[in-house]
Design an enzyme around this catalytic site. Structure first.
Site, short mmCIF file in Angstrom:
data_model
loop_
_atom_site.label_atom_id
_atom_site.label_comp_id
_atom_site.label_asym_id
_atom_site.label_seq_id
_atom_site.Cartn_x
_atom_site.Cartn_y
_atom_site.Cartn_z
N GLU A 1 -3.30 -0.24 8.16
CA GLU A 1 -2.13 0.16 8.96
C GLU A 1 -2.26 -0.40 10.36
O GLU A 1 -3.32 -0.32 10.97
CB GLU A 1 -2.02 1.69 9.11
CG GLU A 1 -1.60 2.43 7.88
CD GLU A 1 -1.50 3.94 8.11
OE1 GLU A 1 -1.30 4.37 9.27
OE2 GLU A 1 -1.63 4.67 7.12
N ARG B 1 0.85 -1.19 0.00
CA ARG B 1 0.00 0.00 0.00
C ARG B 1 0.88 1.24 0.00
O ARG B 1 1.71 1.41 0.90
CB ARG B 1 -0.91 0.00 1.24
CG ARG B 1 -1.69 1.27 1.41
CD ARG B 1 -2.63 1.24 2.61
NE ARG B 1 -3.30 2.52 2.71
CZ ARG B 1 -3.22 3.34 3.76
NH1 ARG B 1 -2.55 3.01 4.83
NH2 ARG B 1 -3.84 4.51 3.73
N TYR C 1 -4.14 1.56 15.95
CA TYR C 1 -2.89 1.52 16.70
C TYR C 1 -3.05 1.28 18.19
O TYR C 1 -2.22 0.64 18.81
CB TYR C 1 -2.11 2.84 16.50
CG TYR C 1 -1.54 3.00 15.11
CD1 TYR C 1 -0.30 2.47 14.80
CD2 TYR C 1 -2.25 3.64 14.10
CE1 TYR C 1 0.23 2.59 13.52
CE2 TYR C 1 -1.73 3.76 12.82
CZ TYR C 1 -0.49 3.23 12.55
OH TYR C 1 0.04 3.34 11.28
N ASN D 1 -7.28 1.74 9.89
CA ASN D 1 -5.97 1.92 10.51
C ASN D 1 -6.17 1.91 12.02
O ASN D 1 -7.01 2.66 12.54
CB ASN D 1 -5.32 3.25 10.11
CG ASN D 1 -4.97 3.29 8.63
OD1 ASN D 1 -5.03 2.28 7.93
ND2 ASN D 1 -4.59 4.47 8.16
N HIS E 1 -3.07 10.93 0.86
CA HIS E 1 -2.49 10.71 2.19
C HIS E 1 -1.87 12.05 2.64
O HIS E 1 -0.67 12.15 2.89
CB HIS E 1 -1.47 9.57 2.16
CG HIS E 1 -1.19 8.93 3.49
ND1 HIS E 1 -1.32 7.58 3.72
CD2 HIS E 1 -0.79 9.46 4.67
CE1 HIS E 1 -0.99 7.30 4.99
NE2 HIS E 1 -0.67 8.43 5.58
N TRP F 1 2.35 -1.15 9.28
CA TRP F 1 2.92 0.20 9.16
C TRP F 1 4.20 0.20 9.96
O TRP F 1 4.13 0.04 11.16
CB TRP F 1 1.96 1.27 9.66
CG TRP F 1 2.56 2.62 9.43
CD1 TRP F 1 3.38 3.32 10.27
CD2 TRP F 1 2.43 3.40 8.23
NE1 TRP F 1 3.78 4.48 9.67
CE2 TRP F 1 3.22 4.56 8.42
CE3 TRP F 1 1.74 3.22 7.01
CZ2 TRP F 1 3.32 5.55 7.44
CZ3 TRP F 1 1.85 4.21 6.05
CH2 TRP F 1 2.63 5.35 6.27
N GLU G 1 -7.56 8.36 6.48
CA GLU G 1 -7.80 8.93 7.81
C GLU G 1 -8.42 10.32 7.81
O GLU G 1 -7.78 11.31 8.20
CB GLU G 1 -6.51 8.93 8.64
CG GLU G 1 -5.92 7.55 8.83
CD GLU G 1 -4.75 7.52 9.81
OE1 GLU G 1 -4.23 8.59 10.15
OE2 GLU G 1 -4.37 6.42 10.23
C1 PNW Z 1 -1.28 7.41 10.74
N1 PNW Z 1 -3.52 10.15 16.12
O1 PNW Z 1 -1.24 8.65 11.35
C2 PNW Z 1 -0.91 7.69 9.31
O2 PNW Z 1 -1.78 7.15 8.36
C3 PNW Z 1 0.52 7.40 8.99
O3 PNW Z 1 0.93 8.22 7.94
C4 PNW Z 1 1.37 7.56 10.23
O4 PNW Z 1 2.75 7.47 9.97
C5 PNW Z 1 0.94 6.49 11.21
O5 PNW Z 1 -0.45 6.55 11.46
C6 PNW Z 1 1.67 6.56 12.55
O6 PNW Z 1 1.41 7.77 13.19
C7 PNW Z 1 -1.81 8.95 12.56
O7 PNW Z 1 -2.98 11.06 16.78
C8 PNW Z 1 -1.35 10.07 13.21
O8 PNW Z 1 -4.58 9.60 16.53
C9 PNW Z 1 -1.91 10.48 14.38
C10 PNW Z 1 -2.94 9.75 14.94
C11 PNW Z 1 -3.43 8.62 14.28
C12 PNW Z 1 -2.84 8.22 13.09
#
Ligand code: PNW
Length: 463
Positions: free
Chosen positions: A368, A75, A297, A295, A120, A414, A166
């Site tokens: 991600e 991706r 995390y 995505n 993006h 990611w 996002e």
């Molecule tokens: C995503 N938050 O960014 C992006 O899609 C990527 O480009 C980035 O490198 C990756 O996650 C890691 O950060 C985010 O604050 C940035 O909730 C900030 C947040 C979530 C996703």
């Protein structure tokens, strides 16, 4: 032993501004991130993506890294201003098109399926300066025109399209908290921007479906991000708070896609700050994603807290804390990554199950997932056991979700390599390949070696 379905799609992900560099090369126009990085203090150490990983000059080498791991999919994103330097089709930059065409050809030659994100975050600067970026509805026409060029030139070879990455981050971090480009601070603009992002997505999908999809036979969707929100206590008010927080995060963008309207709690709480879809717009947006791109995390606890604003607390979205009436906080027993994001694998499972239930079992792709850890290069190697642990436990949670009926079809780690982590600059390393930002050498970390083995074993591993 954990194992995944044989046809599960294994990939890795990057984005244009974070890896390409070559910011002024071969006719590329400036983007809002090029400009944002020029403002002192906006990015850690005043870093920028002018060179980044220099991927622009290294596509063969970088595709070889993927091939080495046996990845089935990659991706990446297209930089809009590399194709259309001022954002409009007044001028189409053939050299920019050639770069992506070459990348796509190289991927296909190595049997790796390209998954292409159209946006993006690197909006052509001219569209920001002259047309107020995502604040104006006409951006949807601009985006549809840009998307048409991409479908026309690459759709013969690209069968998986993601319109926007996002929307929540673009709206909240770009127009609410101002920590990402274009750096605006407001408690009303994010909802307008979110509305226009949905309309732009839907217009691009309309173009694809009317003009290309039948002939080219691909699919198109959007990727949204969401954390899990766990009620802090058994108190019903906290349960409602967690649900509200999920609706303000993911429901904001996914409800219109599946139901044609915003979550009721947003309508009730935001009043006229939340735009309305006309009946035609609602029709256009509803059903406009062929799959559910996610995505994910991290996880936070959620407590009911009417009207409280806590700038800087918990996970980066204090700006809407007041709107949703939720206080976000962490369980002190949780470990965190370098981003201070908590590592909570079961939150991933719960989120997948929440999506599956609310949206009636869509095909989900995690586009991600991964973490930033304090990687050390020692004797030419990076033994990132912490990242390895993160990936294994999150994948185990994904497997449990599949057992529970979630139609999770693929996973993109990611990131393929360390890169420009937006406002955090180069300090935060998310890659499964280490990048030496002096020499630009790429070195597989232990996590890349493990991921490759796991993919070659068709998704089997032990935790
Ligand atoms: C995503 N938050 O960014 C992006 O899609 C990527 O480009 C980035 O490198 C990756 O996650 C890691 O950060 C985010 O604050 C940035 O909730 C900030 C947040 C979530 C996703």
């Amino acid at each position: 032993m954990i194992s995944f379905p044989k046809d599960f799609l294994w990939g890795s992900a990057t984005s244009a501004y974070q890896i390409e560099g070559a910011w002024q090369k071969a006719g590329k126009g400036p983007s809002i991130w090029d400009a944002f990085c020029q403002v002192p203090g906006r990015v850690a150490n005043n870093e920028h993506g002018e060179r980044a990983c220099d991927h622009y000059h290294r596509i063969r080498e970088d595709v070889a890294l993927m091939k080495q791991m046996g990845l089935k999919a990659y991706r990446f994103s297209i930089a809009w201003p590399r194709i259309l330097p001022d954002g409009t089709t007044k001028k189409i930059n053939e050299a920019g098109l050639q770069f992506y065409s070459d990348l796509i050809d190289e991927l296909i030659a190595q049997d790796i399926e390209p998954w292409v994100t159209l946006y993006h975050w690197d909006l052509p600067l001219a569209l920001q300066v002259e047309e107020d970026g995502w604040l104006r509805k006409s951006i949807a026409d601009r985006f549809a025109d840009y998307a048409r060029v991409c479908f026309d030139r690459f759709g013969d070879r690209v069968k998986n399209w993601i319109t926007i990455n996002e929307a929540w981050v673009i709206a909240i971090l770009g127009y609410g908290q101002g920590v990402f480009a274009p750096g605006r601070v407001s408690n009303a603009e994010p909802y307008l921007v979110g509305h226009h992002l949905l309309l732009a997505h839907a217009r691009a999908v309309e173009v694809y479906r009317k003009e290309f999809q039948a002939e080219q036979g691909g699919r198109i969707g959007i990727t949204n991000n969401c954390d899990w929100r766990e009620p802090a206590t058994d108190n019903p008010a906290d349960h409602e708070a967690a649900q509200r927080a999920l609706e303000f995060f993911l429901g904001w963008f996914a409800d219109p896609l599946y139901f044609g309207h915003y979550p009721q709690c947003m309508v009730d709480r935001l009043g006229d700050r939340l735009p309305q879809f006309s009946p035609e717009e609602s029709e256009l947006v509803k059903g406009s994603s062929d799959f559910f791109g996610l995505n994910h995390y991290t996880t936070t606890l959620a407590s009911d807290e009417p009207g409280r604003v806590v700038p800087g607390e918990a996970h980066n979205n204090a700006g809407i804390a007041e709107d949703q009436g939720v206080r976000l906080h962490l369980d002190p027993s949780w470990t965190t990554t370098e981003m201070d994001w908590a590592i909570v694998p079961w939150g991933c499972r719960k989120l997948l199950e929440w999506i599956s239930e609310r949206y009636d079992q869509p095909d989900i792709y995690i586009t991600e997932n991964g973490g930033a850890f304090p990687d050390q290069l020692v004797d030419g190697r990076v033994d990132d056991q912490d990242r390895l642990g993160y990936l294994k436990t999150y994948l185990a949670a994904c497997r449990e979700a599949i057992d529970n009926g979630v139609k999770l079809r693929g996973y993109f780690v990611w990131s393929l390599m360390d890169n420009f982590e937006w406002a955090a600059g180069y300090d935060k390393r998310f890659g499964i390949h280490y990048v030496d930002f002096e020499t630009l050498e790429r070195i597989p970390k232990a996590s890349a070696l493990w991921y490759g083995e796991m993919v070659k074993n068709e998704g089997s591993f032990t935790v």
